[in-house]
Design a protein around this motif. Structure first.
Motif, PDB file in Angstrom:
ATOM      1  N   ALA A   8       0.802  -1.294  -0.035  1.00  0.00           N
ATOM      2  CA  ALA A   8      -0.153   0.156  -0.034  1.00  0.00           C
ATOM      3  C   ALA A   8       0.710   1.202   0.038  1.00  0.00           C
ATOM      4  N   GLY A   9       0.664   2.238  -0.974  1.00  0.00           N
ATOM      5  CA  GLY A   9       1.344   3.546  -1.106  1.00  0.00           C
ATOM      6  C   GLY A   9       0.735   4.522  -0.007  1.00  0.00           C
ATOM      7  N   ARG A  10       1.221   5.562  -0.072  1.00  0.00           N
ATOM      8  CA  ARG A  10       0.751   6.714   0.831  1.00  0.00           C
ATOM      9  C   ARG A  10      -0.678   6.924   0.842  1.00  0.00           C
ATOM     10  N   MET A  11      -1.142   7.137  -0.514  1.00  0.00           N
ATOM     11  CA  MET A  11      -2.653   7.291  -0.722  1.00  0.00           C
ATOM     12  C   MET A  11      -3.353   6.115   0.013  1.00  0.00           C
ATOM     13  N   LYS A  12      -2.966   4.994  -0.324  1.00  0.00           N
ATOM     14  CA  LYS A  12      -3.832   3.706   0.088  1.00  0.00           C
ATOM     15  C   LYS A  12      -3.816   3.716   1.535  1.00  0.00           C
ATOM     16  N   GLN A  13      -2.708   4.051   2.177  1.00  0.00           N
ATOM     17  CA  GLN A  13      -2.477   3.938   3.700  1.00  0.00           C
ATOM     18  C   GLN A  13      -3.427   5.035   4.273  1.00  0.00           C
ATOM     19  N   PHE A  14      -3.464   6.077   3.664  1.00  0.00           N
ATOM     20  CA  PHE A  14      -4.575   7.293   4.231  1.00  0.00           C
ATOM     21  C   PHE A  14      -5.953   6.942   4.130  1.00  0.00           C
ATOM     22  N   PHE A  15      -6.452   6.052   3.231  1.00  0.00           N
ATOM     23  CA  PHE A  15      -7.815   5.788   3.031  1.00  0.00           C
ATOM     24  C   PHE A  15      -8.040   4.427   3.914  1.00  0.00           C
ATOM     25  N   LEU A  16      -6.977   3.594   3.968  1.00  0.00           N
ATOM     26  CA  LEU A  16      -7.452   2.323   4.509  1.00  0.00           C
ATOM     27  C   LEU A  16      -6.862   2.395   5.945  1.00  0.00           C
ATOM     28  N   VAL A  17      -5.978   2.956   6.300  1.00  0.00           N
ATOM     29  CA  VAL A  17      -5.712   3.241   7.736  1.00  0.00           C
ATOM     30  C   VAL A  17      -5.853   4.352   8.347  1.00  0.00           C
ATOM     31  N   THR A  18      -5.481   5.595   8.104  1.00  0.00           N
ATOM     32  CA  THR A  18      -5.658   6.824   8.653  1.00  0.00           C
ATOM     33  C   THR A  18      -7.161   7.222   8.948  1.00  0.00           C
TER      34      THR A  18
END
Length: 296
Positions: free
Chosen positions: A198-208
């Motif tokens: 997961a890149g930064r964008m996916k981490q934002f939507f899936l984690v943050t």
């Protein structure tokens, strides 16, 4: 048994002052607003005439009130979406990215929240000044004279100019709140997501975003109510409801009716509608944004 009684007395002793204050300054005035909305009264004399729901019937045939309602809804939608969008983005960047001078940017973004509404209104009044204002001067420098406007004098854009001031005032406060939530997310969750590709964008939507969603829900409700309240202050200071009622909002119209036009009962009827509107809107927002609570 004595310990239980002592504990009960202590709790009652702590709660009693708060209950008294809430009753005197919130519950009784709210009930009084509902009560006075049923009268035709100027607010200064003793001549009160009970007219039932006539104020409410008049209200929904009042085109000026309907326009104020439309303006309020537009401000709530536009200001809320833009403010929360940028607040979350800036919070995520300052929380996760290693940027030189992070503390400086946090302070800069938070400065509008330590300024009074009067100061902010004066700043934007200077920016929007049609002859010497920063905005029109910038367009002159860029050789774009066609973009120059009477920002607070044009009925088509005055409300959006007001919305910009509201957005600028609020972004820093909510950014700091989201940063506090994001800073509590364990770093190993991001590391695990990174290992999964997961890149930064996916981490934002899936984690943050899922892990701070509960905080977003709370601030969303709070922000909607504060926008309704603050819009009144900005309107009174910056435009007075003009031009031609283009920036009139719920509370400014209520104030004008109750205290300027000596229609206190009619103004209180508007107050009742504002109360019901805020209550229903908060309930809808809470229901729409309801999600399962995620824990880590």
């Amino acid at each position: 048994m004595n310990k239980r009684r002592a504990k009960r007395r202590f709790i009652i002793g702590c709660l009693t002052p708060a209950i008294i204050l809430v009753t005197i300054f919130m519950i009784i005035p709210t009930i009084n607003v509902f009560y006075m909305s049923l009268f035709k009264w100027g607010g200064l004399s003793n001549n009160k005439k009970f007219i039932g729901f006539e104020n409410f019937q008049k209200l929904f045939n009042d085109t000026n009130f309907l326009r104020a309602m439309q303006n309020t809804i537009l401000l709530v939608v536009v200001v809320t979406i833009i403010t929360l969008f940028f607040a979350i983005i800036f919070a995520s960047i300052l929380s996760r990215e290693k940027i030189k001078g992070q503390n400086f940017f946090r302070i800069v973004f938070y400065i509008p929240n330590i300024l009074s509404v009067v100061v902010i209104a004066a700043i934007f009044g200077a920016i929007y000044n049609p002859t010497t204002g920063l905005l029109n001067s910038l367009f002159d420098m860029l050789s774009l004279p066609g973009l120059k406007q009477m920002w607070m004098g044009n009925s088509n854009i005055a409300l959006y100019s007001l919305a910009a001031a509201l957005v600028w005032q609020a972004i820093g406060y909510y950014m700091v709140m989201y940063m506090a939530s994001m800073s509590s997310i364990p770093e190993n969750l991001y590391e695990a997501a990174s290992l999964e590709g997961a890149g930064r964008m996916k981490q934002f939507f899936l984690v943050t975003l899922p892990l701070v969603w509960d905080n977003i829900r709370t601030t969303l409700t709070f922000f909607i109510i504060s926008t309704i309240n603050l819009s009144f202050l900005f309107v009174k200071i910056m435009t007075g409801g003009g031009p031609n009622g283009a920036t009139e909002v719920f509370l400014s119209y209520m104030y004008n009716q109750a205290y300027t036009n000596s229609s206190y009962g009619y103004g209180m009827a508007i107050g009742v509608i504002v109360f019901i509107f805020s209550f229903i809107l908060s309930g809808i927002v809470n229901k729409v944004t309801e999600r399962d609570v995620l824990e880590f």
